[in-house]
Scaffold this motif. Sequence first.
Motif, PDB file in Angstrom:
ATOM      1  N   VAL A 164     -15.457  26.722  20.157  1.00  0.00           N
ATOM      2  CA  VAL A 164     -15.156  28.060  20.694  1.00  0.00           C
ATOM      3  C   VAL A 164     -15.820  29.030  19.859  1.00  0.00           C
ATOM      4  O   VAL A 164     -15.298  30.304  19.767  1.00  0.00           O
ATOM      5  CB  VAL A 164     -13.452  28.114  20.235  1.00  0.00           C
ATOM      6  CG1 VAL A 164     -12.751  27.383  21.109  1.00  0.00           C
ATOM      7  CG2 VAL A 164     -13.132  27.765  18.724  1.00  0.00           C
ATOM      8  N   GLY A 165     -16.789  28.766  19.026  1.00  0.00           N
ATOM      9  CA  GLY A 165     -17.674  30.014  18.227  1.00  0.00           C
ATOM     10  C   GLY A 165     -17.000  30.298  17.023  1.00  0.00           C
ATOM     11  O   GLY A 165     -17.482  31.240  16.383  1.00  0.00           O
ATOM     12  N   ASP A 166     -15.975  29.627  16.425  1.00  0.00           N
ATOM     13  CA  ASP A 166     -15.370  29.864  15.101  1.00  0.00           C
ATOM     14  C   ASP A 166     -15.786  29.111  13.737  1.00  0.00           C
ATOM     15  O   ASP A 166     -15.383  29.553  12.729  1.00  0.00           O
ATOM     16  CB  ASP A 166     -13.949  30.074  15.092  1.00  0.00           C
ATOM     17  CG  ASP A 166     -13.038  28.643  15.492  1.00  0.00           C
ATOM     18  OD1 ASP A 166     -14.052  27.813  15.546  1.00  0.00           O
ATOM     19  OD2 ASP A 166     -12.077  28.658  15.784  1.00  0.00           O
ATOM     20  N   LYS A 167     -16.736  28.077  14.328  1.00  0.00           N
ATOM     21  CA  LYS A 167     -17.129  27.015  13.254  1.00  0.00           C
ATOM     22  C   LYS A 167     -15.975  26.298  12.699  1.00  0.00           C
ATOM     23  O   LYS A 167     -16.140  25.817  11.589  1.00  0.00           O
ATOM     24  CB  LYS A 167     -17.810  27.815  12.132  1.00  0.00           C
ATOM     25  CG  LYS A 167     -19.238  28.370  12.633  1.00  0.00           C
ATOM     26  CD  LYS A 167     -20.217  28.940  11.805  1.00  0.00           C
ATOM     27  CE  LYS A 167     -21.416  29.264  12.327  1.00  0.00           C
ATOM     28  NZ  LYS A 167     -22.251  30.319  11.459  1.00  0.00           N
ATOM     29  N   ALA A 204     -14.460  28.516   7.733  1.00  0.00           N
ATOM     30  CA  ALA A 204     -15.374  27.889   8.537  1.00  0.00           C
ATOM     31  C   ALA A 204     -16.399  26.814   7.909  1.00  0.00           C
ATOM     32  O   ALA A 204     -16.396  26.738   6.745  1.00  0.00           O
ATOM     33  CB  ALA A 204     -16.147  28.719   9.414  1.00  0.00           C
ATOM     34  N   MET A 205     -16.989  26.055   8.548  1.00  0.00           N
ATOM     35  CA  MET A 205     -17.854  25.128   8.299  1.00  0.00           C
ATOM     36  C   MET A 205     -19.027  24.958   8.908  1.00  0.00           C
ATOM     37  O   MET A 205     -19.041  24.948  10.417  1.00  0.00           O
ATOM     38  CB  MET A 205     -17.043  23.767   8.170  1.00  0.00           C
ATOM     39  CG  MET A 205     -17.796  22.565   7.319  1.00  0.00           C
ATOM     40  SD  MET A 205     -16.880  21.207   7.169  1.00  0.00           S
ATOM     41  CE  MET A 205     -17.829  20.300   5.984  1.00  0.00           C
ATOM     42  N   HIS A 250     -11.157  22.533  10.914  1.00  0.00           N
ATOM     43  CA  HIS A 250     -10.036  22.373  11.369  1.00  0.00           C
ATOM     44  C   HIS A 250      -9.946  21.237  12.292  1.00  0.00           C
ATOM     45  O   HIS A 250      -8.889  20.725  12.210  1.00  0.00           O
ATOM     46  CB  HIS A 250      -9.528  23.734  11.659  1.00  0.00           C
ATOM     47  CG  HIS A 250      -8.228  23.909  12.570  1.00  0.00           C
ATOM     48  ND1 HIS A 250      -7.072  23.756  11.710  1.00  0.00           N
ATOM     49  CD2 HIS A 250      -8.007  24.115  13.671  1.00  0.00           C
ATOM     50  CE1 HIS A 250      -6.034  23.647  12.508  1.00  0.00           C
ATOM     51  NE2 HIS A 250      -6.544  23.803  13.564  1.00  0.00           N
ATOM     52  N   ALA A 251     -10.564  21.246  13.222  1.00  0.00           N
ATOM     53  CA  ALA A 251     -10.509  20.185  14.354  1.00  0.00           C
ATOM     54  C   ALA A 251     -12.047  19.607  14.710  1.00  0.00           C
ATOM     55  O   ALA A 251     -12.999  20.172  14.801  1.00  0.00           O
ATOM     56  CB  ALA A 251      -9.942  21.016  15.689  1.00  0.00           C
ATOM     57  N   LEU A 252     -11.688  18.438  14.867  1.00  0.00           N
ATOM     58  CA  LEU A 252     -13.173  17.604  15.419  1.00  0.00           C
ATOM     59  C   LEU A 252     -12.899  16.661  16.467  1.00  0.00           C
ATOM     60  O   LEU A 252     -11.981  15.991  16.621  1.00  0.00           O
ATOM     61  CB  LEU A 252     -13.464  16.709  14.133  1.00  0.00           C
ATOM     62  CG  LEU A 252     -14.902  15.753  14.454  1.00  0.00           C
ATOM     63  CD1 LEU A 252     -16.152  16.728  14.565  1.00  0.00           C
ATOM     64  CD2 LEU A 252     -14.978  15.084  13.293  1.00  0.00           C
ATOM     65  N   GLN A 253     -13.665  17.082  17.851  1.00  0.00           N
ATOM     66  CA  GLN A 253     -13.242  16.077  18.772  1.00  0.00           C
ATOM     67  C   GLN A 253     -14.644  15.098  18.695  1.00  0.00           C
ATOM     68  O   GLN A 253     -15.833  15.668  18.604  1.00  0.00           O
ATOM     69  CB  GLN A 253     -13.613  16.920  20.039  1.00  0.00           C
ATOM     70  CG  GLN A 253     -13.877  16.356  21.347  1.00  0.00           C
ATOM     71  CD  GLN A 253     -14.075  17.203  22.545  1.00  0.00           C
ATOM     72  OE1 GLN A 253     -13.612  18.353  22.724  1.00  0.00           O
ATOM     73  NE2 GLN A 253     -15.130  16.825  23.565  1.00  0.00           N
TER      74      GLN A 253
END
Length: 77
Positions: free
Chosen positions: A27-30, A2-3, A67-70
């Motif tokens: 989603v609360g997983d960082k 996580a970050m 992992h993902a950035l909107q």
Amino acid sequence: MAMESSEIERLIKAGIPDARIDLTDLVGDKDHWAATVTSSEFVGKTKLQQHQIVYKALGAQLGGPLHALQLTTQAPE
């Protein structure tokens, strides 16, 4: 892996010093974040160019710990 939001902000500000950043953990997983980045550096640039500036600031973290950035970018009004 996580970050933390503080690390994402630090990286973006290192590359875009005047950036105003609003982050949301989707989603609360960082691992999955939404970011709105506002900077005068974006004036006169296309959305693609603006996003490339942010991606460059994030470097190898994007696709790894981040992992993902909107991403939403904008120039100040």
